[in-house]
Write an enzyme that holds these catalytic residues in place. Structure first.
Site, short mmCIF file in Angstrom:
data_model
loop_
_atom_site.label_atom_id
_atom_site.label_comp_id
_atom_site.label_asym_id
_atom_site.label_seq_id
_atom_site.Cartn_x
_atom_site.Cartn_y
_atom_site.Cartn_z
N THR A 150 40.32 101.28 10.84
CA THR A 150 39.34 100.25 10.51
C THR A 150 39.17 100.21 9.00
OG1 THR A 150 36.99 99.62 10.60
CG2 THR A 150 37.49 101.94 10.94
N ASP A 186 33.88 103.79 8.56
CA ASP A 186 32.58 104.12 9.14
C ASP A 186 32.68 105.05 10.35
OD1 ASP A 186 33.78 102.32 10.86
OD2 ASP A 186 32.03 101.03 11.08
N ARG A 200 30.74 96.11 7.79
CA ARG A 200 29.75 96.23 8.86
C ARG A 200 28.51 96.93 8.32
NH1 ARG A 200 32.18 98.41 14.33
NH2 ARG A 200 30.09 97.82 15.02
N ASP A 248 34.96 102.95 16.46
CA ASP A 248 34.03 103.66 17.33
C ASP A 248 34.10 103.18 18.78
OD1 ASP A 248 31.46 105.49 17.30
OD2 ASP A 248 30.92 103.71 18.44
N ASP A 296 36.49 99.52 7.57
CA ASP A 296 35.08 99.77 7.26
C ASP A 296 34.78 101.20 6.81
OD1 ASP A 296 34.54 97.13 8.02
OD2 ASP A 296 34.25 97.71 10.11
N ARG A 319 39.27 92.22 21.71
CA ARG A 319 38.01 92.77 22.18
C ARG A 319 38.04 92.77 23.71
NH1 ARG A 319 35.93 94.79 17.39
NH2 ARG A 319 36.07 93.20 15.75
N GLY A 325 38.95 95.52 15.53
CA GLY A 325 39.41 94.79 14.35
C GLY A 325 40.67 95.41 13.79
#
Length: 322
Positions: free
Chosen positions: A127, A131, A173, A103, A129, A72, A11
């Site tokens: 990202t 995360d 996410r 990740d 996120d 992707r 992303g």
């Protein structure tokens, strides 16, 4: 180290261009040729690899998204597929690969370093996120946070005008950081995150208590990894009858010109990634910990739990939202 390549994967996030710019210019400053891999790992398979010059990254630091494009590439999990990608790097004499992403992007980089010792790999956390282990903040998080704040502030204007409860869904996410930080920043009455067990009745009671004290509207900020805003709305309706609306913020959170914080972080991490390659390091992700730029092995990043949810911040948000 004579030649390196850089790609963006997964992303997109604001600040990726700033990171690519830092990689390219740091490399050229050190007389290293740089190649851009377009469309992420898919570009490695398709041999979509092109030399980048100083001018290639001009006027990019302020742009959101990634001019290298992203995609992707689930087939990259297959070793035979990776052999094609590795050969496309080797035939150009590329000795180092910088991967900007999350990740899954890191895992692809680790596989390359394991299967071809001639190619060093370094990951940069890109990202919204937030995360990824090995760093306190990822590139794009601050920009997305500010985007959410701006959007929720606007929604609060209309919520107050109509005396409504708004249930707003934020990205992230499985990580609640965006919802948590944004919720505290906008004064949300309730923050729903995956890291804290959700009690819908408690949320309903809190909204009801606010109404009794004279509150005319409420903001419920929901992290997508916990539940959808629609599900939250449906469950809330079992306990309380208030005029409410749902707003899913969506992909607007990924776009926009990066904030100063993201531009500085991306520049620091991009420059350091090249420094590590020049030092012979491989299979590591760069990050920022306690405002210091650090490198952590991919194995530690995948196994680690150092990026923890800030429960003290969550408690503070709860106290301030009474």
């Amino acid at each position: 180290m004579k030649k390196i390549a850089v790609l963006t994967s997964g992303g997109d996030s604001p600040g990726m261009n700033a990171a690519v710019r830092a990689v390219v210019r740091t490399a050229i400053y050190n007389e290293i040729e740089v190649y851009g891999v377009y469309h992420g790992y898919q570009g490695l398979l398709n041999d979509d690899i092109h030399k980048l010059e100083l001018g290639s990254v001009g006027d990019t630091i302020q742009r959101g998204g990634t001019f290298l494009y992203s995609a992707r590439c689930p087939e990259f999990k297959e070793q035979e597929v990776r052999k094609v990608a590795i050969e496309n790097l080797r035939k150009r004499g590329i000795e180092g690969l910088v991967v900007i992403g999350g990740d899954g992007s890191y895992r692809g980089a680790q596989r390359i370093s394991e299967e071809c010792k001639e190619i060093q790999t370094i990951g940069i956390p890109g990202t919204i996120d937030n995360d990824i282990n090995g760093t306190d903040f990822t590139i794009g998080f601050d920009t997305a946070l500010n985007t959410i704040i701006g959007l929720v502030d606007k929604i609060r204007d209309t919520a107050s005008s109509h005396a409504r409860t708004f249930i707003i869904e934020a990205m992230g996410r499985d990580c609640g950081d965006l919802a948590l930080w944004a919720g505290l920043s906008v004064g949300a009455e309730t923050i729903v995150v995956p890291e804290v067990k959700t009690d819908i009745k408690e949320i309903a009671d809190k909204i009801e208590q606010g109404i009794k004290r004279g509150k005319k509207h409420s903001i419920v900020l929901v992290a997508e990894g916990c539940m959808t805003a629609q599900d939250c709305q449906k469950e809330l309706s079992q306990y309380i009858n208030v005029d409410n609306r749902v707003s899913v913020l969506g992909h607007v959170q990924r776009g926009g010109s990066p904030t100063g914080a993201d531009r500085v972080l991306a520049s620091r991490l991009g420059g350091y990634a090249v420094d590590l390659l020049m030092q012979g390091e491989t299979a590591k992700g760069v990050g920022i910990k306690n405002n210091k730029i650090v490198a952590t092995s991919f194995d530690e990043i995948f196994d680690g739990k150092d990026h923890k949810f800030d429960y003290s911040l969550y408690e503070l948000a709860n106290k301030l939202s009474i």
